[in-house]
Each structure stands twice: as structure tokens, then as C-alpha cells.
Design a protein around this motif. Structure first.
Motif, PDB file in Angstrom:
ATOM      1  N   GLY A 119       0.669  -1.116   0.053  1.00  0.00           N
ATOM      2  CA  GLY A 119       0.123   0.213   0.211  1.00  0.00           C
ATOM      3  C   GLY A 119       0.865   1.154  -0.176  1.00  0.00           C
ATOM      4  O   GLY A 119       2.141   1.252  -0.004  1.00  0.00           O
ATOM      5  N   ASP A 120       0.188   2.413   0.043  1.00  0.00           N
ATOM      6  CA  ASP A 120       0.763   3.571   0.053  1.00  0.00           C
ATOM      7  C   ASP A 120       1.276   4.394   1.437  1.00  0.00           C
ATOM      8  O   ASP A 120       2.040   4.902   1.674  1.00  0.00           O
ATOM      9  CB  ASP A 120       0.001   4.897  -0.637  1.00  0.00           C
ATOM     10  N   ASP A 121       0.451   3.703   2.568  1.00  0.00           N
ATOM     11  CA  ASP A 121       0.715   4.090   3.955  1.00  0.00           C
ATOM     12  C   ASP A 121       1.891   3.307   4.563  1.00  0.00           C
ATOM     13  O   ASP A 121       1.784   1.905   4.676  1.00  0.00           O
ATOM     14  CB  ASP A 121      -0.664   3.706   4.898  1.00  0.00           C
ATOM     15  N   LEU A 122       3.079   3.932   4.640  1.00  0.00           N
ATOM     16  CA  LEU A 122       4.287   3.273   5.095  1.00  0.00           C
ATOM     17  C   LEU A 122       4.428   3.818   6.766  1.00  0.00           C
ATOM     18  O   LEU A 122       4.856   4.983   6.992  1.00  0.00           O
ATOM     19  CB  LEU A 122       5.425   3.815   4.340  1.00  0.00           C
ATOM     20  N   TRP A 123       3.987   3.353   7.499  1.00  0.00           N
ATOM     21  CA  TRP A 123       4.091   3.602   8.930  1.00  0.00           C
ATOM     22  C   TRP A 123       5.639   3.517   9.659  1.00  0.00           C
ATOM     23  O   TRP A 123       5.931   2.569   9.354  1.00  0.00           O
ATOM     24  CB  TRP A 123       2.945   2.702   9.999  1.00  0.00           C
ATOM     25  N   ARG A 124       5.956   4.582  10.297  1.00  0.00           N
ATOM     26  CA  ARG A 124       7.052   4.469  11.119  1.00  0.00           C
ATOM     27  C   ARG A 124       7.230   4.822  12.519  1.00  0.00           C
ATOM     28  O   ARG A 124       6.058   5.884  12.811  1.00  0.00           O
ATOM     29  CB  ARG A 124       8.116   5.214  10.079  1.00  0.00           C
ATOM     30  N   ILE A 125       7.891   4.460  13.368  1.00  0.00           N
ATOM     31  CA  ILE A 125       8.133   5.240  14.649  1.00  0.00           C
ATOM     32  C   ILE A 125       9.578   5.606  14.913  1.00  0.00           C
ATOM     33  O   ILE A 125      10.600   5.363  14.461  1.00  0.00           O
ATOM     34  CB  ILE A 125       7.913   3.924  15.576  1.00  0.00           C
ATOM     35  N   PHE A 126       9.300   6.902  15.581  1.00  0.00           N
ATOM     36  CA  PHE A 126      10.455   7.556  16.128  1.00  0.00           C
ATOM     37  C   PHE A 126      10.782   7.470  17.554  1.00  0.00           C
ATOM     38  O   PHE A 126       9.830   7.237  18.161  1.00  0.00           O
ATOM     39  CB  PHE A 126      10.769   9.070  15.584  1.00  0.00           C
ATOM     40  N   PHE A 127      12.001   7.225  18.073  1.00  0.00           N
ATOM     41  CA  PHE A 127      12.473   7.232  19.568  1.00  0.00           C
ATOM     42  C   PHE A 127      14.095   7.219  19.636  1.00  0.00           C
ATOM     43  O   PHE A 127      14.468   7.699  18.835  1.00  0.00           O
ATOM     44  CB  PHE A 127      12.253   5.605  19.614  1.00  0.00           C
ATOM     45  N   ASP A 128      13.928   7.265  21.042  1.00  0.00           N
ATOM     46  CA  ASP A 128      15.417   7.431  21.428  1.00  0.00           C
ATOM     47  C   ASP A 128      16.451   6.370  20.938  1.00  0.00           C
ATOM     48  O   ASP A 128      15.827   5.392  21.192  1.00  0.00           O
ATOM     49  CB  ASP A 128      15.387   7.317  22.960  1.00  0.00           C
ATOM     50  N   ASP A 129      17.204   6.707  19.970  1.00  0.00           N
ATOM     51  CA  ASP A 129      18.116   5.850  19.380  1.00  0.00           C
ATOM     52  C   ASP A 129      19.001   4.695  20.574  1.00  0.00           C
ATOM     53  O   ASP A 129      19.366   3.795  19.942  1.00  0.00           O
ATOM     54  CB  ASP A 129      19.262   6.620  18.515  1.00  0.00           C
ATOM     55  N   ASN A 130      18.947   5.427  21.859  1.00  0.00           N
ATOM     56  CA  ASN A 130      19.847   4.528  22.657  1.00  0.00           C
ATOM     57  C   ASN A 130      18.552   4.103  23.761  1.00  0.00           C
ATOM     58  O   ASN A 130      18.987   3.979  25.091  1.00  0.00           O
ATOM     59  CB  ASN A 130      20.755   5.230  23.543  1.00  0.00           C
ATOM     60  N   PHE A 131      17.371   3.842  23.496  1.00  0.00           N
ATOM     61  CA  PHE A 131      16.278   3.475  24.361  1.00  0.00           C
ATOM     62  C   PHE A 131      16.399   2.194  25.242  1.00  0.00           C
ATOM     63  O   PHE A 131      15.869   2.280  26.507  1.00  0.00           O
ATOM     64  CB  PHE A 131      14.875   3.611  23.700  1.00  0.00           C
ATOM     65  N   LEU A 132      17.105   1.399  24.650  1.00  0.00           N
ATOM     66  CA  LEU A 132      17.348   0.091  25.390  1.00  0.00           C
ATOM     67  C   LEU A 132      18.306   0.327  26.797  1.00  0.00           C
ATOM     68  O   LEU A 132      18.007  -0.265  27.714  1.00  0.00           O
ATOM     69  CB  LEU A 132      18.060  -1.011  24.585  1.00  0.00           C
ATOM     70  N   SER A 133      19.134   1.348  26.788  1.00  0.00           N
ATOM     71  CA  SER A 133      19.880   1.657  27.827  1.00  0.00           C
ATOM     72  C   SER A 133      19.755   2.895  28.622  1.00  0.00           C
ATOM     73  O   SER A 133      19.879   2.917  29.782  1.00  0.00           O
ATOM     74  CB  SER A 133      21.514   1.966  27.465  1.00  0.00           C
ATOM     75  N   ALA A 134      18.846   3.858  27.911  1.00  0.00           N
ATOM     76  CA  ALA A 134      18.623   5.313  28.166  1.00  0.00           C
ATOM     77  C   ALA A 134      17.193   5.455  28.827  1.00  0.00           C
ATOM     78  O   ALA A 134      17.161   6.240  29.788  1.00  0.00           O
ATOM     79  CB  ALA A 134      19.037   6.243  27.218  1.00  0.00           C
ATOM     80  N   GLN A 135      16.429   4.520  28.394  1.00  0.00           N
ATOM     81  CA  GLN A 135      14.885   4.656  28.832  1.00  0.00           C
ATOM     82  C   GLN A 135      14.676   3.200  29.830  1.00  0.00           C
ATOM     83  O   GLN A 135      15.109   2.402  29.315  1.00  0.00           O
ATOM     84  CB  GLN A 135      14.093   4.557  27.433  1.00  0.00           C
ATOM     85  N   LYS A 136      13.483   3.382  30.679  1.00  0.00           N
ATOM     86  CA  LYS A 136      13.269   2.646  31.636  1.00  0.00           C
ATOM     87  C   LYS A 136      11.891   2.069  31.379  1.00  0.00           C
ATOM     88  O   LYS A 136      11.429   1.051  31.811  1.00  0.00           O
ATOM     89  CB  LYS A 136      13.569   2.971  32.855  1.00  0.00           C
ATOM     90  N   ALA A 137      10.871   2.929  31.143  1.00  0.00           N
ATOM     91  CA  ALA A 137       9.464   2.946  31.226  1.00  0.00           C
ATOM     92  C   ALA A 137       8.941   2.160  29.855  1.00  0.00           C
ATOM     93  O   ALA A 137       9.052   2.447  28.827  1.00  0.00           O
ATOM     94  CB  ALA A 137       8.679   4.180  31.215  1.00  0.00           C
ATOM     95  N   PRO A 138       8.235   0.902  30.256  1.00  0.00           N
ATOM     96  CA  PRO A 138       7.851   0.003  29.014  1.00  0.00           C
ATOM     97  C   PRO A 138       6.906   0.950  28.320  1.00  0.00           C
ATOM     98  O   PRO A 138       6.004   1.479  28.871  1.00  0.00           O
ATOM     99  CB  PRO A 138       7.275  -1.108  29.620  1.00  0.00           C
ATOM    100  N   ASN A 139       6.707   0.835  26.880  1.00  0.00           N
ATOM    101  CA  ASN A 139       5.789   1.488  26.202  1.00  0.00           C
ATOM    102  C   ASN A 139       4.941   0.229  25.346  1.00  0.00           C
ATOM    103  O   ASN A 139       5.325  -0.265  24.442  1.00  0.00           O
ATOM    104  CB  ASN A 139       6.324   2.181  25.163  1.00  0.00           C
ATOM    105  N   PRO A 140       3.762  -0.149  26.116  1.00  0.00           N
ATOM    106  CA  PRO A 140       3.134  -1.140  25.147  1.00  0.00           C
ATOM    107  C   PRO A 140       2.479  -0.905  24.116  1.00  0.00           C
ATOM    108  O   PRO A 140       2.191  -1.893  23.116  1.00  0.00           O
ATOM    109  CB  PRO A 140       1.952  -1.592  26.444  1.00  0.00           C
ATOM    110  N   GLY A 141       1.972   0.368  23.758  1.00  0.00           N
ATOM    111  CA  GLY A 141       1.552   0.639  22.459  1.00  0.00           C
ATOM    112  C   GLY A 141       2.567   0.517  21.439  1.00  0.00           C
ATOM    113  O   GLY A 141       2.573  -0.032  20.416  1.00  0.00           O
TER     114      GLY A 141
END
Length: 219
Positions: A119-141
Motif C-alpha cells: 500500500g501507500d501508507d508506510l507507518w514508522r516510529i521515531f524513538f530514542d536511538d539508545n532507548f534500550l540503555s537510556a529509557q526505563k518505562a515500558p511502552n506497550p503501544g
């Protein structure tokens, strides 16, 4: 049991049951349910913004998720790899880094909605590139969309292939996509994209390109 090319009929106690009819009825009910749900959540269906923040919070119902999602018109995707870094970021990109506590901007297409999708819809997500080490809160969505561990705030967008740019999206649209992913509704899309990827790799190999196996070695 009698069967024809037009329908499948079961004879029980002298009565005939046409399963094609019941399949259509079930599909109509599902369609009516979707339309009713969209009417109930109409406040979240307006497509006003190109970027929507998915906060790292738990949810149970779709209306609850719609209320959690946040439109972020000020967010800007980096124009280059260097602009994605905190030290060299463009001003508008830097604002996003500060807002979400990111060190650098990483991004990934949602499996099934990448460049190999139909299709034409190309969904993408932006995030902290170091989230595995820098972020702590799980994001279920975000985890439902990416299918892997997701930590910290994340921002979702939809690139319109035909228009060549991110298109306006709604909180309802994002919430609906998340719930469908949780229910496994995009299995065919993911399989289709994976098959297209294999075909491209095979083509590259025929052209003499060297491929690299990124899988970790077996222990």
C-alpha cells in the motif's frame, strides 16, 4: 452435507443452513461495530497532525488509548543522520529530543508497513536511538507496533508513498492500528513484506552483491 460452487449448505432436522449467508451477516455485523465505534470516538478521528506521541503508559480499552495519545505538531523528523544527534541536531529536532528526553533520534518502519509493503501508507516510529540503555518505562503501544521491546516515549507517523511526505493522521487511526496489531490482524502484511525482502535479496545475490548474515551465532 451438500455442496455447490455458489454456497455451502448443511441440512439439519429438515432445515437448510446457508453458511455463505451467515458469513456475510457476520461481516456486516463487524462492519457495523467498527462504524459504531468510530462514531463513539469521533472526537479522536480528526486527522489534524502528522506526528502523534505514544506515551509509555498502560491501557486496556481503545477509548482509553485514544485519550492517552498526544498530537505533536511541533515534532520534526531529522533531515539527515547527523541532524538526528543531540550535539548536531537541527533546532526543531533538538526541541523533540529535549521534550522526550532522547539522546538521538532513531526510526524504524512498522513491520508490514515498510518500503516492501503493497500500500501507500508506510507507518514508522521515531524513538530514542539508545532507548534500550537510556529509557526505563515500558511502552506497550509501541511494542504492539514494533513487535519488540519498546521503552520510553515514541512518536508515530505515516509516510504517504504517493504524495512523498508524511500525511495527517488521527489518534483513533493510531489506536486502531495498535489494537489490530495486538490481535494479530496484520500477519499477512508482515509475511508479504518479508517475502518481498527475500526476493530482493535473491536479486542482489544474482547481481553478485555480497550479503551479510546479521543473526547472532548459536551458543
Amino acid at each position: 452435507v451438500g455442496q455447490s460452487s455458489a454456497s455451502c449448505i448443511l441440512l439439519l432436522g429438515g432445515a437448510m443452513t446457508n453458511y455463505n449467508k451467515w458469513d456475510k451477516f457476520a461481516a456486516d455485523v463487524a462492519s457495523d461495530t467498527d462504524e459504531e465505534e468510530e462514531r463513539e470516538l469521533k472526537d479522536f478521528t480528526q486527522k489534524r497532525c502528522r506526528y502523534i506521541h505514544i506515551p509509555p503508559k498502560e491501557f486496556v480499552r481503545k477509548e482509553q488509548l485514544c485519550a492517552l495519545l498526544e498530537e505533536d505538531e511541533s515534532f520534526r523528523a531529522p533531515s539527515s543522520a547527523s541532524a538526528a544527534c543531540a550535539a548536531e541536531g537541527e533546532e526543531e529536532v533538538q526541541d523533540g529530543l529535549n521534550k522526550y528526553g532522547w539522546s538521538a533520534v532513531g526510526s524504524q518502519f512498522i513491520p508490514g508497513y515498510g518500503a516492501g509493503a503493497s500500500g501507500d501508507d508506510l507507518w514508522r516510529i521515531f524513538f530514542d536511538d539508545n532507548f534500550l540503555s537510556a529509557q526505563k518505562a515500558p511502552n506497550p503501544g509501541a511494542r504492539a507496533l514494533l513487535g519488540t521491546t519498546s521503552l520510553g516515549s515514541m512518536v508515530v507517523a505515516c509516510f504517504d508513498r504517493s504524495a512523498g511526505q508524511d500525511r495527517p493522521i488521527s489518534c483513533y487511526e493510531v489506536a486502531d492500528l495498535i489494537f489490530k496489531r495486538q490481535q494479530g490482524s496484520d500477519g499477512e502484511k508482515i509475511a508479504y513484506e518479508a517475502e518481498k525482502g527475500k526476493e530482493q535479496m535473491a536479486m542482489f545475490e544474482k547481481l553478485g552483491a555480497q550479503t551479510v548474515n546479521l543473526q547472532p551465532p548459536e551458543q
